[in-house]
Scaffold this active site. Structure first.
Site, mmCIF file in Angstrom:
data_model
loop_
_atom_site.group_PDB
_atom_site.id
_atom_site.type_symbol
_atom_site.label_atom_id
_atom_site.label_comp_id
_atom_site.label_asym_id
_atom_site.label_seq_id
_atom_site.Cartn_x
_atom_site.Cartn_y
_atom_site.Cartn_z
ATOM 1 N N HIS A 1 0.847 -1.183 0.000
ATOM 2 C CA HIS A 1 0.000 0.000 0.000
ATOM 3 C C HIS A 1 0.887 1.239 0.000
ATOM 4 C CE1 HIS A 1 -3.588 2.284 0.291
ATOM 5 N NE2 HIS A 1 -3.345 2.764 1.494
ATOM 6 N N HIS B 1 -3.697 8.995 0.494
ATOM 7 C CA HIS B 1 -3.588 7.686 -0.171
ATOM 8 C C HIS B 1 -4.903 7.319 -0.822
ATOM 9 C CE1 HIS B 1 -5.320 5.335 3.458
ATOM 10 N NE2 HIS B 1 -5.320 6.606 3.798
ATOM 11 N N CYS C 1 -3.560 2.474 -5.817
ATOM 12 C CA CYS C 1 -2.813 3.381 -4.939
ATOM 13 C C CYS C 1 -1.392 3.649 -5.437
ATOM 14 C CB CYS C 1 -2.774 2.834 -3.514
ATOM 15 S SG CYS C 1 -1.942 1.233 -3.336
#
Length: 232
Positions: free
Chosen positions: A62, A74, A163
């Site tokens: 992530h 994010h 992401c």
């Protein structure tokens, strides 16, 4: 806009395979929602505005952009922005159910959370990708401003807008996803190996069972190896 390097049917199949890879680890630990670490769990004194933060997970990574003052921008899959405009509800920590439904519905939001909420107990790597884009790194303030401008609801795709695409656009000027590219190349290598043709067909059939593909897509799924080979 990124160009789709594979036919639409192959793209659909790859998205469903990646969905399976991403969702299974979440389901494994979804017996109850856990809370993020308390504020101050991470030492943010070494972070600078515009830094690219990575949090390695079991099967994926992530990414986020540090904005300063313990804030991280994010991109997160989330079904809620498609259902309500209540910012207070949307800003609550994204649960596994919201995330999974967001992936399926292809909806997301670029949100700003604390470092604790962003990392959720995982280890954080800072600017780890810079070594791969050393000639393309934008100024730290530019990266942060790009991230701030994109805050809000957005479309989501495991292959084309995740992401990693978000942070690479902010920090390096171009949206790319190395983990997606690696996944696609691995699938292609397996399929191109004549000894793995049977395994490719079995993967297609297994995905129908696991991901609930409609019967009408069965033939397309089985012939995905051919489409991928043609795309190469």
């Amino acid at each position: 806009t990124m160009k789709n390097p594979v036919p639409q049917a192959a793209s659909l199949m790859l998205e469903k395979l990646m969905l399976l890879v991403h969702v299974r680890p979440l389901l494994a630990g979804s017996g109850g929602e856990t809370s993020p670490p308390a504020p101050g769990y991470y030492d943010t004194s070494c972070f600078k505005r515009g830094d690219l933060l990575e949090v390695p997970r079991t099967l994926f990574i992530h990414f986020g952009i540090y904005l300063g003052e313990n804030r991280v921008a994010h991109l997160m899959p989330d079904i809620l922005p498609a259902l309500t405009g209540d910012r207070r509800q949307i800003q609550q920590v994204v649960t596994n159910k919201r995330l999974i439904l967001g992936v399926i519905a292809r909806t997301a939001s670029v949100r700003v959370d604390t470092v604790e909420d962003f990392a959720y107990g995982g280890s954080i790597l800072v600017n780890h990708m810079d070594r791969l884009f050393e000639d393309q790194v934008l100024g730290s303030e530019e990266a942060a401003r790009r991230a701030e401008k994109l805050v809000g609801a957005t479309a989501y795709s495991l292959l084309w807008n995740n992401c990693e695409h978000f942070v690479t656009y902010c920090r390096y000027g171009a949206p790319v996803s190395l983990q997606t590219d690696k996944f696609c190349e691995t699938v292609k290598m397996i399929i191109r190996d004549q000894r793995s043709v049977l395994a490719s067909v079995l993967v297609g059939l297994a995905s129908i069972v696991c991901l609930g593909l409609a019967p009408s897509t069965t033939l397309l799924t089985i012939f995905i190896p051919f489409f991928l080979w043609m795309a190469g």
